[in-house]
Write an enzyme that holds these catalytic residues in place. Structure first.
Site, PDB file in Angstrom:
ATOM      1  CB  SER A 139      -0.963   0.006   1.193  1.00 57.36           C
ATOM      2  OG  SER A 139      -0.253  -0.138   2.413  1.00 57.36           O
ATOM      3  CD  GLU A 140       0.349   4.089   1.970  1.00 60.76           C
ATOM      4  OE1 GLU A 140      -0.624   4.822   1.709  1.00 60.76           O
ATOM      5  OE2 GLU A 140       0.273   3.091   2.704  1.00 60.76           O
ATOM      6  CB  THR A 141       7.379   2.065  -1.081  1.00 57.26           C
ATOM      7  OG1 THR A 141       6.896   0.753  -1.411  1.00 57.26           O
ATOM      8  CG2 THR A 141       8.898   2.017  -0.969  1.00 57.26           C
TER       9      THR A 141
END
Length: 306
Positions: free
Chosen positions: A60-62
């Site tokens: 979902s995020e980096t």
């Protein structure tokens, strides 16, 4: 650009791709929690390259460290979902803080993010794992309008009677905006089958990062689910940014009358149990969010299609 052995022909040497670390946040088990990518040296990556890395990682995020001062333990950080940049991400912040603590030792960190300055304290617990506590930017919360609420309920397939009348619907901010909807029962929270494209459109229209669905088990214990279609993810298993905003929600509604620690359990209905701890003080508009993060090995960890 360099030349070949003859000294005449140009030879292009592309920049090496920085290593992407993988951690699962708000859990002790890499098969639980919320996976995040962490790139500790992204100083040479432009926006398109960071977005491409986030898309390849598929979480979902980096989090990308784009600069900083190691001696001062202060770093510039940006966050990307597979589809777009996000101003702030709590679980990727915890993952990044743990990675930095493992590299430089536990202690105080300061992260400069698009949402503002985020102090993070890291320490070793009694079991030898790193605990990270981030302090959010100032939080705020306001009642959701009838237009906002009606559109969200329609996309979710919820009726007004599915909501807890004692916990009003709000738009809460803790680095980005989240619609907070309280379910009237745990069974209602467990049944999440929504219009992905429809909810994404509503969220983009109103600028919400997630819809933070909660059920109150007790004043100090909540269960949560966070649809995240604007990031290309059906559901987020642990959402630190929403937890920070939820702290502001509790404070605004006077649901916390003295300094308190609130436990939020998330991800259980999708098989990735997570535990987020938030400290809320009615005299302080910032929320402190605490959790662990563990490296991910060969465990199947992408949540994009869950």
């Amino acid at each position: 650009m360099t030349t070949d052995a003859s000294g005449t022909s140009p030879v292009n040497h592309p920049e090496p791709v920085p290593q992407t670390l993988r951690y699962s946040a708000f859990t002790r088990d890499p098969a639980g929690g919320n996976p995040a990518g962490v790139v500790l040296d992204a100083s040479r990556l432009d926006d398109a390259a960071m977005l491409a890395v986030a898309g390849e990682v598929g979480y979902s995020e980096t989090a990308f460290v784009t600069g900083g001062d190691e001696e001062a333990r202060r770093f510039q950080v940006r966050y990307f979902s597979p589809l777009a940049e996000v101003a702030f991400c709590g679980h990727a912040t915890v993952a990044l803080a743990v990675a930095l603590a493992e590299r430089f030792g536990p202690g105080e960190l300061v992260l400069d993010t698009p949402a503002g300055e985020i102090p993070v304290a890291t320490r070793m617990d009694d079991e030898g794992t790193v605990l990270a506590t981030l302090t959010s930017v100032p939080t705020r919360s306001r009642p959701a309008s009838d237009t906002e609420l009606d559109a969200a309920l329609t996309a979710l397939g919820w009726a007004p009677g599915d909501l807890d009348p004692e916990l009003p619907s709000h738009v809460a901010f803790g680095g980005n905006d989240h619609l907070v909807l309280a379910a009237a029962s745990r069974a209602r929270l467990a049944k999440l089958d929504y219009d992905f494209d429809g909810l994404a459109e509503v969220m983009r229209r109103h600028g919400w990062t997630t819809v933070h669905l909660v059920w109150r088990e007790s004043p100090e214990r909540f269960h949560a689910r966070d649809p995240f279609p604007v990031g290309g993810v059906v559901e987020d298993p642990a959402t630190g940014a929403a937890a920070a905003a939820f702290g502001g929600y509790l404070r605004t509604l006077d649901l916390v009358t003295s300094p308190a620690r609130i436990t939020i359990r998330q991800g259980e209905d999708m098989g990735r149990p997570s535990v987020l701890l938030i400290d809320v003080d009615p005299q302080d508009d910032r929320t402190r969010v605490t959790g662990r993060a563990v490296p991910i090995g060969d465990v199947e960890s992408s949540v994009a299609d869950v």
